[in-house]
Design a protein around this motif. Structure first.
Motif, short mmCIF file in Angstrom:
data_model
loop_
_atom_site.label_atom_id
_atom_site.label_comp_id
_atom_site.label_asym_id
_atom_site.label_seq_id
_atom_site.Cartn_x
_atom_site.Cartn_y
_atom_site.Cartn_z
N MET A 129 1.14 -1.55 -0.32
CA MET A 129 -0.73 0.30 -0.15
C MET A 129 1.06 1.21 -0.51
O MET A 129 2.18 1.34 0.71
N LYS A 130 0.67 2.42 -0.73
CA LYS A 130 1.10 3.40 -1.30
C LYS A 130 0.46 4.17 0.13
O LYS A 130 -0.30 4.13 0.51
N ILE A 131 1.49 5.39 0.90
CA ILE A 131 1.56 6.44 1.52
C ILE A 131 2.20 7.30 1.23
O ILE A 131 3.32 7.42 1.23
N LEU A 132 1.13 8.98 1.38
CA LEU A 132 2.18 9.98 1.21
C LEU A 132 2.32 11.11 2.48
O LEU A 132 1.79 11.02 3.51
N ILE A 133 3.70 10.81 2.67
CA ILE A 133 4.18 11.63 3.43
C ILE A 133 4.39 13.56 3.46
O ILE A 133 4.97 13.44 2.23
N ALA A 134 3.22 14.14 4.15
CA ALA A 134 3.93 15.44 3.83
C ALA A 134 4.08 16.36 4.73
O ALA A 134 3.56 15.98 6.06
N GLU A 135 5.26 16.65 4.80
CA GLU A 135 6.18 16.91 6.48
C GLU A 135 7.44 18.29 5.78
O GLU A 135 8.81 17.86 4.75
N ASP A 136 7.38 19.01 5.99
CA ASP A 136 8.49 20.28 5.30
C ASP A 136 9.86 19.95 6.52
O ASP A 136 10.48 20.63 6.06
N GLU A 137 9.51 18.96 7.46
CA GLU A 137 11.57 19.20 8.45
C GLU A 137 11.98 17.64 7.91
O GLU A 137 11.08 17.21 8.49
N PHE A 138 12.44 18.12 7.72
CA PHE A 138 13.74 16.86 6.74
C PHE A 138 13.84 16.05 8.34
O PHE A 138 13.50 15.00 7.36
N THR A 139 14.08 15.95 9.22
CA THR A 139 14.08 14.53 10.02
C THR A 139 13.01 14.06 10.51
O THR A 139 13.30 13.48 9.85
N THR A 140 12.16 14.32 10.29
CA THR A 140 10.82 13.93 11.11
C THR A 140 10.16 13.09 9.77
O THR A 140 10.47 11.77 9.52
N ARG A 141 10.36 13.65 8.75
CA ARG A 141 10.32 12.72 7.52
C ARG A 141 10.81 12.35 7.21
O ARG A 141 10.37 11.56 6.55
N MET A 142 12.39 11.91 7.05
CA MET A 142 12.91 10.79 7.22
C MET A 142 12.59 9.55 8.13
O MET A 142 12.32 8.56 7.62
N LEU A 143 12.36 9.92 9.18
CA LEU A 143 12.35 9.42 10.21
C LEU A 143 11.28 8.53 9.82
O LEU A 143 10.93 7.79 10.35
N VAL A 144 9.88 9.18 10.13
CA VAL A 144 8.43 8.58 9.75
C VAL A 144 8.70 7.46 8.37
O VAL A 144 8.43 6.15 7.99
N GLN A 145 9.49 8.26 7.38
CA GLN A 145 9.53 7.93 5.54
C GLN A 145 10.41 6.79 5.80
O GLN A 145 9.88 5.11 5.76
N VAL A 146 11.48 6.08 6.83
CA VAL A 146 12.12 5.19 6.63
C VAL A 146 11.74 4.03 7.71
O VAL A 146 11.21 2.86 7.32
N SER A 147 10.18 4.47 9.16
CA SER A 147 9.56 3.88 9.47
C SER A 147 9.00 2.30 8.75
O SER A 147 8.42 1.93 8.47
N LEU A 148 8.31 3.67 7.88
CA LEU A 148 6.95 2.79 6.70
C LEU A 148 7.66 1.90 5.86
O LEU A 148 6.94 1.10 5.36
N GLU A 149 9.16 2.72 5.57
CA GLU A 149 10.09 1.35 4.41
C GLU A 149 9.58 0.13 4.76
O GLU A 149 10.04 -0.22 4.47
N ASN A 150 10.97 0.38 6.44
CA ASN A 150 10.83 -0.66 6.78
C ASN A 150 9.87 -2.13 7.02
O ASN A 150 10.09 -2.89 7.19
N TRP A 151 8.52 -1.09 8.06
CA TRP A 151 7.14 -1.91 7.54
C TRP A 151 6.60 -2.80 6.44
O TRP A 151 5.47 -3.51 6.11
N GLY A 152 7.21 -1.63 4.94
CA GLY A 152 7.26 -2.93 3.65
C GLY A 152 6.15 -1.99 3.02
O GLY A 152 5.38 -2.01 1.76
N TYR A 153 5.82 -0.90 3.61
CA TYR A 153 4.79 0.60 2.68
C TYR A 153 5.91 0.59 1.74
O TYR A 153 6.88 1.51 1.38
N ARG A 154 4.85 1.63 0.69
CA ARG A 154 5.44 1.94 -0.38
C ARG A 154 5.26 3.36 -0.30
O ARG A 154 4.26 3.88 0.28
N VAL A 155 6.21 4.83 0.25
CA VAL A 155 6.11 5.74 0.39
C VAL A 155 6.98 6.93 -0.31
O VAL A 155 7.82 6.97 -1.74
N GLU A 156 5.76 8.30 -0.80
CA GLU A 156 5.65 9.20 -0.95
C GLU A 156 6.02 9.86 -0.21
O GLU A 156 5.12 10.30 0.42
#
Length: 192
Positions: free
Chosen positions: A1-28
């Motif tokens: 399943m694909k998930i969109l992350i909209a976050e202007d703060e780089f560190t938070t965006r990357m933490l969420v993205q890496v977590s989601l990708e590690n759990w098997g989600y496709r992230v934009e």
């Protein structure tokens, strides 16, 4: 399943993205509300969106409002992920159309649990939408069958209510778009 992350703060965006990708989600991921809104308007938009409240251009609450105003059978499930934690802000986020609300800093396990709930709800909603469409089609066919057909007893032409015209039996049967007829090959003909 694909998930969109909209976050202007780089560190938070990357933490969420890496977590989601590690759990098997496709992230934009995007950095502002305008980019998020553009993606969420697509025909094949992600089913889940994690939006920050405070972003450049459009904020997360504005994006929530605009998404909820779209006329879609299955709008994306929106999780607001924000540092705003007052009861007033939480109520405002839900009133804008958010489906869930998390505060920063976020806990990885809580995020995973909330995304799994979102995924279950999205899958259930998609299944229900497909079932409703199938039921509508069956009801349409039943209504057509129960409504009967107007047939001329002399020439055996059949009246079509859709275009107010009379057609021969052959013309009526060969018209593929006529819901009165379900086209299939009988067992006798399939053996030929």
């Amino acid at each position: 399943m694909k998930i969109l992350i909209a976050e202007d703060e780089f560190t938070t965006r990357m933490l969420v993205q890496v977590s989601l990708e590690n759990w098997g989600y496709r992230v934009e991921s995007v950095v502002d509300g305008n980019q998020a809104w553009e993606i969420l308007q697509r025909r094949e938009a992600p089913h889940i969106a994690i939006l920050d409240w405070e972003m450049p251009e459009l904020d997360g609450v504005e994006v929530c409002r605009m998404v909820k105003e779209m006329e879609r059978e299955n709008p994306p499930y929106i999780i607001l992920l924000t540092a705003r934690d007052s009861k007033k802000d939480i109520v405002e986020g839900f009133d804008a159309g958010a489906d869930d609300y998390m505060t920063k800093p976020f806990d990885d396990n809580e995020l995973r649990a909330r995304v799994r709930v979102a995924e279950r709800l999205v899958r259930t909603q998609t299944s229900l939408t497909e079932t409703v469409a199938e039921l509508k089609e069956v009801l349409n066919q039943l209504e057509m069958i129960q409504g009967g057909m107007t047939v001329c007893p002399s020439c055996h032409k059949i009246f079509n209510n859709d275009d107010d015209c009379w057609y021969s039996i052959e013309e009526t049967v060969t018209r593929q778009n006529d819901p009165h007829f379900i086209h299939t090959i009988c067992p006798d003909c399939s053996g030929k």
